[in-house]
Structure formats: structure tokens, C-alpha cells
Scaffold this motif. Structure first.
Motif, PDB file in Angstrom:
ATOM      1  N   ARG A  73     -30.298  70.716  54.571  1.00 14.34           N
ATOM      2  CA  ARG A  73     -29.932  71.889  55.358  1.00 14.34           C
ATOM      3  C   ARG A  73     -29.681  73.136  54.517  1.00 14.34           C
ATOM      4  NH1 ARG A  73     -29.023  67.526  58.365  1.00 14.34           N
ATOM      5  NH2 ARG A  73     -28.973  67.730  60.624  1.00 14.34           N
ATOM      6  N   GLY A  74     -29.808  73.041  53.208  1.00 13.52           N
ATOM      7  CA  GLY A  74     -29.636  74.220  52.374  1.00 13.52           C
ATOM      8  C   GLY A  74     -28.164  74.519  52.120  1.00 13.52           C
ATOM      9  N   GLY A  75     -27.757  75.786  52.282  1.00 10.94           N
ATOM     10  CA  GLY A  75     -26.386  76.190  52.023  1.00 10.94           C
ATOM     11  C   GLY A  75     -25.388  75.569  52.981  1.00 10.94           C
ATOM     12  N   ALA A  76     -24.136  75.514  52.540  1.00 11.98           N
ATOM     13  CA  ALA A  76     -23.104  74.822  53.307  1.00 11.98           C
ATOM     14  C   ALA A  76     -22.446  75.691  54.369  1.00 11.98           C
ATOM     15  CB  ALA A  76     -22.028  74.301  52.347  1.00 11.98           C
ATOM     16  N   ALA A  77     -22.534  77.011  54.263  1.00 11.56           N
ATOM     17  CA  ALA A  77     -21.734  77.872  55.136  1.00 11.56           C
ATOM     18  C   ALA A  77     -22.064  77.674  56.615  1.00 11.56           C
ATOM     19  CB  ALA A  77     -21.932  79.334  54.743  1.00 11.56           C
ATOM     20  N   VAL A  78     -23.352  77.697  56.961  1.00  8.73           N
ATOM     21  CA  VAL A  78     -23.738  77.531  58.367  1.00  8.73           C
ATOM     22  C   VAL A  78     -23.377  76.139  58.860  1.00  8.73           C
ATOM     23  CG1 VAL A  78     -25.672  77.472  59.984  1.00  8.73           C
ATOM     24  CG2 VAL A  78     -25.555  79.265  58.261  1.00  8.73           C
ATOM     25  N   LEU A  79     -23.663  75.126  58.052  1.00 10.26           N
ATOM     26  CA  LEU A  79     -23.326  73.761  58.444  1.00 10.26           C
ATOM     27  C   LEU A  79     -21.822  73.599  58.619  1.00 10.26           C
ATOM     28  CD1 LEU A  79     -24.164  70.841  58.995  1.00 10.26           C
ATOM     29  CD2 LEU A  79     -24.061  70.430  56.518  1.00 10.26           C
ATOM     30  N   ALA A  80     -21.039  74.176  57.710  1.00 10.62           N
ATOM     31  CA  ALA A  80     -19.578  74.094  57.818  1.00 10.62           C
ATOM     32  C   ALA A  80     -19.101  74.710  59.126  1.00 10.62           C
ATOM     33  CB  ALA A  80     -18.925  74.798  56.629  1.00 10.62           C
ATOM     34  N   LYS A  81     -19.677  75.832  59.514  1.00 10.80           N
ATOM     35  CA  LYS A  81     -19.289  76.481  60.761  1.00 10.80           C
ATOM     36  C   LYS A  81     -19.681  75.641  61.972  1.00 10.80           C
ATOM     37  CE  LYS A  81     -19.261  81.058  62.937  1.00 10.80           C
ATOM     38  NZ  LYS A  81     -17.894  81.431  62.505  1.00 10.80           N
ATOM     39  N   GLN A  82     -20.873  75.072  61.928  1.00 11.69           N
ATOM     40  CA  GLN A  82     -21.316  74.225  63.029  1.00 11.69           C
ATOM     41  C   GLN A  82     -20.387  73.019  63.205  1.00 11.69           C
ATOM     42  OE1 GLN A  82     -25.248  73.476  61.534  1.00 11.69           O
ATOM     43  NE2 GLN A  82     -26.206  74.993  62.889  1.00 11.69           N
ATOM     44  N   LEU A  83     -20.076  72.354  62.099  1.00 13.68           N
ATOM     45  CA  LEU A  83     -19.222  71.168  62.168  1.00 13.68           C
ATOM     46  C   LEU A  83     -17.799  71.531  62.588  1.00 13.68           C
ATOM     47  CD1 LEU A  83     -20.506  69.372  58.950  1.00 13.68           C
ATOM     48  CD2 LEU A  83     -20.919  68.667  61.316  1.00 13.68           C
ATOM     49  N   ALA A  84     -17.278  72.621  62.071  1.00 11.83           N
ATOM     50  CA  ALA A  84     -15.941  73.052  62.469  1.00 11.83           C
ATOM     51  C   ALA A  84     -15.893  73.394  63.955  1.00 11.83           C
ATOM     52  CB  ALA A  84     -15.504  74.262  61.639  1.00 11.83           C
ATOM     53  N   THR A  85     -16.988  73.943  64.470  1.00 13.47           N
ATOM     54  CA  THR A  85     -17.048  74.259  65.894  1.00 13.47           C
ATOM     55  C   THR A  85     -17.021  72.996  66.739  1.00 13.47           C
ATOM     56  OG1 THR A  85     -18.268  76.311  65.477  1.00 13.47           O
ATOM     57  CG2 THR A  85     -18.434  75.379  67.683  1.00 13.47           C
ATOM     58  N   VAL A  86     -17.805  71.979  66.358  1.00 16.06           N
ATOM     59  CA  VAL A  86     -17.776  70.710  67.092  1.00 16.06           C
ATOM     60  C   VAL A  86     -16.390  70.086  67.014  1.00 16.06           C
ATOM     61  CG1 VAL A  86     -18.727  68.372  67.212  1.00 16.06           C
ATOM     62  CG2 VAL A  86     -20.239  70.302  66.740  1.00 16.06           C
ATOM     63  N   ASP A  87     -15.767  70.160  65.848  1.00 17.74           N
ATOM     64  CA  ASP A  87     -14.420  69.612  65.698  1.00 17.74           C
ATOM     65  C   ASP A  87     -13.440  70.316  66.629  1.00 17.74           C
ATOM     66  OD1 ASP A  87     -12.688  67.764  64.185  1.00 17.74           O
ATOM     67  OD2 ASP A  87     -11.740  69.602  63.458  1.00 17.74           O
ATOM     68  N   GLU A  88     -13.545  71.644  66.705  1.00 15.84           N
ATOM     69  CA  GLU A  88     -12.633  72.409  67.568  1.00 15.84           C
ATOM     70  C   GLU A  88     -12.919  72.141  69.046  1.00 15.84           C
ATOM     71  OE1 GLU A  88     -10.880  75.462  69.928  1.00 15.84           O
ATOM     72  OE2 GLU A  88     -13.035  75.211  69.659  1.00 15.84           O
ATOM     73  N   LEU A  89     -14.179  72.095  69.422  1.00 16.72           N
ATOM     74  CA  LEU A  89     -14.545  71.837  70.821  1.00 16.72           C
ATOM     75  C   LEU A  89     -14.073  70.459  71.284  1.00 16.72           C
ATOM     76  CD1 LEU A  89     -18.217  73.214  70.884  1.00 16.72           C
ATOM     77  CD2 LEU A  89     -16.227  74.225  72.004  1.00 16.72           C
ATOM     78  N   SER A  90     -14.033  69.513  70.360  1.00 14.78           N
ATOM     79  CA  SER A  90     -13.647  68.147  70.711  1.00 14.78           C
ATOM     80  C   SER A  90     -12.161  67.880  70.551  1.00 14.78           C
ATOM     81  CB  SER A  90     -14.432  67.148  69.847  1.00 14.78           C
ATOM     82  OG  SER A  90     -14.055  67.249  68.481  1.00 14.78           O
ATOM     83  N   GLY A  91     -11.400  68.886  70.138  1.00 17.28           N
ATOM     84  CA  GLY A  91      -9.975  68.668  69.922  1.00 17.28           C
ATOM     85  C   GLY A  91      -9.680  67.886  68.668  1.00 17.28           C
ATOM     86  N   GLY A  92     -10.498  68.081  67.620  1.00 19.30           N
ATOM     87  CA  GLY A  92     -10.247  67.415  66.344  1.00 19.30           C
ATOM     88  C   GLY A  92     -10.744  65.987  66.281  1.00 19.30           C
ATOM     89  N   ARG A  93     -11.790  65.651  67.036  1.00 16.92           N
ATOM     90  CA  ARG A  93     -12.281  64.266  67.078  1.00 16.92           C
ATOM     91  C   ARG A  93     -13.479  64.003  66.179  1.00 16.92           C
ATOM     92  NH1 ARG A  93     -14.250  63.095  72.264  1.00 16.92           N
ATOM     93  NH2 ARG A  93     -13.969  65.205  73.076  1.00 16.92           N
ATOM     94  N   LEU A  94     -13.882  64.960  65.354  1.00 11.28           N
ATOM     95  CA  LEU A  94     -15.090  64.800  64.555  1.00 11.28           C
ATOM     96  C   LEU A  94     -14.816  64.102  63.222  1.00 11.28           C
ATOM     97  CD1 LEU A  94     -18.147  65.493  64.226  1.00 11.28           C
ATOM     98  CD2 LEU A  94     -17.396  67.591  63.063  1.00 11.28           C
ATOM     99  N   ALA A  95     -15.728  63.207  62.839  1.00 13.28           N
ATOM    100  CA  ALA A  95     -15.791  62.650  61.485  1.00 13.28           C
ATOM    101  C   ALA A  95     -17.192  62.921  60.959  1.00 13.28           C
ATOM    102  CB  ALA A  95     -15.507  61.153  61.484  1.00 13.28           C
ATOM    103  N   VAL A  96     -17.277  63.360  59.708  1.00 15.17           N
ATOM    104  CA  VAL A  96     -18.556  63.784  59.139  1.00 15.17           C
ATOM    105  C   VAL A  96     -19.023  62.764  58.112  1.00 15.17           C
ATOM    106  CG1 VAL A  96     -19.776  65.593  57.887  1.00 15.17           C
ATOM    107  CG2 VAL A  96     -17.977  66.207  59.524  1.00 15.17           C
ATOM    108  N   GLY A  97     -19.983  61.949  58.514  1.00 15.33           N
ATOM    109  CA  GLY A  97     -20.633  61.032  57.583  1.00 15.33           C
ATOM    110  C   GLY A  97     -21.855  61.700  56.988  1.00 15.33           C
ATOM    111  N   VAL A  98     -21.999  61.636  55.680  1.00 12.88           N
ATOM    112  CA  VAL A  98     -23.130  62.266  54.993  1.00 12.88           C
ATOM    113  C   VAL A  98     -23.749  61.273  54.017  1.00 12.88           C
ATOM    114  CG1 VAL A  98     -22.199  64.612  55.182  1.00 12.88           C
ATOM    115  CG2 VAL A  98     -21.636  63.217  53.177  1.00 12.88           C
ATOM    116  N   ALA A  99     -25.028  61.480  53.717  1.00 10.93           N
ATOM    117  CA  ALA A  99     -25.705  60.678  52.697  1.00 10.93           C
ATOM    118  C   ALA A  99     -26.870  61.479  52.147  1.00 10.93           C
ATOM    119  CB  ALA A  99     -26.180  59.348  53.264  1.00 10.93           C
TER     120      ALA A  99
END
Length: 282
Positions: A73-99
Motif C-alpha cells: 500500500r505504499g506510505g503509512a499515512a493513508v492506511l493509518a487514517k483508514q484503519l483509525a477510522t474503522v476503529d472509531e466507527l466500530s467503537g474500538g473493536r479493530l485489530a490489525v493483522g499484517v504480514a
């Protein structure tokens, strides 16, 4: 041990309405996590967008990328914002698995180098945490330093990465190495890194219930892993197709120290969620 379920994002012919019905049922049936797989050059639904949709129709279940091939996905800034948005929309229910990923065509399509994907992932995990830190300016600002990061992979480099940078480790499904051996290596890497906290140990498996479950497993695995050679048949052979196999698999993983086992489907039929939940309680 917790039992989660994967969304059928890689199953041929599954539409958005079906994915949301899976999410609703998984949430209501008490399963622990709702997982998503990642590929770029494939017919699957995009995992981060899919979890955002799932966040809107669920209230309790953890939402987890299991895993996200973050480095293409290239740089982290956009991905970080996307993931933080999902976390906020879900009330803090996100876990980020990466490989790191294992398919060069995904990286080529994204215009990213394949050969340096491990080093890029190391840097990207650090960059995600920096973006989630208070005052970074990249919001929404997640609570408690951001979602937990679980690092996937079976290689020594992946296990060291999990110990250095993660809060947990994910074992993919259908490895030729027994899970107990992999888990022991993961814990050893954790200790070698001087970690005093305990990693969350997560593993993936496949299931396909019903009268034609075994046949569906073979067909799905051969399509999904059509370029992986014998891996497809090994994955099909290890797919859980009966309640007794499910119970045996759960016990084996639990005895090896697994905290959560996420079962991915070979069918898009939402009734598979109910069958899994019932079998896990037997």
C-alpha cells in the motif's frame, strides 16, 4: 480459546449483501472475531473497506484484518487514517493483522517493490504507531495508542518481526509445519526479544460444513490457490468438514497455547456461520 469466523470475501460469487448478513450473524452468535483476508490481484473484496461496512451492522464482535498485506500500500499515512477510522466507527473493536505477503503480482499492480517487502513492513508498522500517537495530526485519534497489531507469518524473520513490533502473532492456515512447533518458535522469539508481556496467539483454519462440504473445500481451495501448486490440495485436505473435526482442531490448537482460532469459509452460504457457532459450542 476464542473461536472467530472469516468473512467469505474470497469465495466466488459472494456479494455485499451476503457479506453483511455474515457479519450480522457472526455478531449475534457469539463468535469472537470477524476476519478478512487480503489480495490485490484477485476477485476478493478489499479488506479495510469491508470491515468498515461490517462495523456499521455489528455491535460486539472484534473486527480483524487476518492478515493485511500492508507493504504493497505504499506510505503509512493513508492506511493509518483508514484503519483509525474503522476503529472509531466500530467503537474500538479493530485489530490489525499484517504480514509481508507472498505474491509478487500484488506488489507489481500497486507499483511497489516485492523484494524489500519485509523491510518495508517493519518500517510501516512503526509509521502506523507514529500516526496513531496523540498530536500526529492524522485523525481520528484512536484510544490507547491505536488498534493492537498482530504480525503474521511462519518464517524466522516473521516471528522476529512479531516479537519486535507486534502485540500478537498470527499463524496462517494449512502450514506444513504443525501449529505446536510454530507456536513454540513464536514464544521463543518473544523471549529472545526480551518481551515480558504475553503475545496474543491467533491462528487461521478453513471450514466447510454440510453434505458436500469436502467437495466445496477442494473446489474453493483450488480456485483460491490456483497458482500455489500443492499448497491448494494441502489446504483442502486440512479443511474442517465435520463437528468432530472442529472439536479436535480446537482442542489441538488450545493445547498448543492458541488464544483464538479464526475459521475461514469455503462457501458464501450464511448458514455456515450458524453451523460453525453450534459446532464450536458442542
Amino acid at each position: 480459546m476464542d473461536v472467530g469466523v472469516g468473512l467469505p470475501t474470497t469465495v466466488r460469487g459472494v456479494d455485499g449483501a451476503t457479506l453483511l448478513e455474515w457479519a450480522r450473524r457472526a455478531d449475534s452468535r457469539g463468535l469472537s472475531s470477524l476476519g478478512v483476508l487480503d489480495r490485490l490481484v484477485a476477485g476478493n473484496h478489499e479488506p479495510v473497506v469491508t470491515l468498515a461496512a461490517a462495523a456499521a451492522v455489528t455491535r460486539r464482535i472484534r473486527l480483524a484484518t487476518t492478515i493485511l498485506i500492508a507493504a504493497y500500500r505504499g506510505g503509512a499515512a493513508v492506511l493509518a487514517k483508514q484503519l483509525a477510522t474503522v476503529d472509531e466507527l466500530s467503537g474500538g473493536r479493530l485489530a490489525v493483522g499484517v504480514a509481508a505477503g507472498g505474491r509478487a503480482d500484488d506488489f507489481e499492480a500497486a507499483g511497489q517493490p516485492y523484494r524489500r517487502r519485509g523491510r518495508r513492513l517493519d518500517a510501516l508498522i512503526t509509521e502506523l504507531r507514529e500516526a496513531w500517537a496523540p498530536g500526529s495530526g492524522i485523525g481520528p485519534e484512536p484510544a490507547a495508542g491505536g488498534p493492537p497489531i498482530w504480525v503474521g507469518g511462519h518464517t524466522d524473520a516473521a516471528l522476529r518481526r512479531a516479537a519486535r513490533l507486534g502485540q500478537g502473532w498470527i499463524a496462517g492456515g494449512s502450514s506444513s509445519v504443525p501449529y505446536a512447533e510454530l507456536a513454540a518458535r513464536a514464544r521463543a522469539a518473544w523471549s529472545a526479544e526480551g518481551r515480558t508481556d504475553r503475545p496474543r496467539m491467533v491462528a487461521l483454519a478453513y471450514f466447510s460444513f454440510g453434505a458436500d462440504g469436502a467437495e466445496r473445500a477442494v473446489a474453493h481451495m483450488r480456485r483460491h490457490y490456483e497458482q500455489a501448486g500443492p499448497y491448494a490440495d494441502r489446504a483442502a485436505a486440512q479443511t474442517v468438514t465435520t463437528e468432530s473435526e472442529l472439536q479436535r482442531t480446537i482442542k489441538e490448537y488450545e493445547s498448543a497455547g492458541c488464544d483464538e482460532l479464526v475459521f475461514f469459509p469455503c462457501s458464501g452460504d450464511p448458514d455456515q456461520v450458524d453451523l460453525l457457532a453450534e459446532a464450536a459450542r458442542t
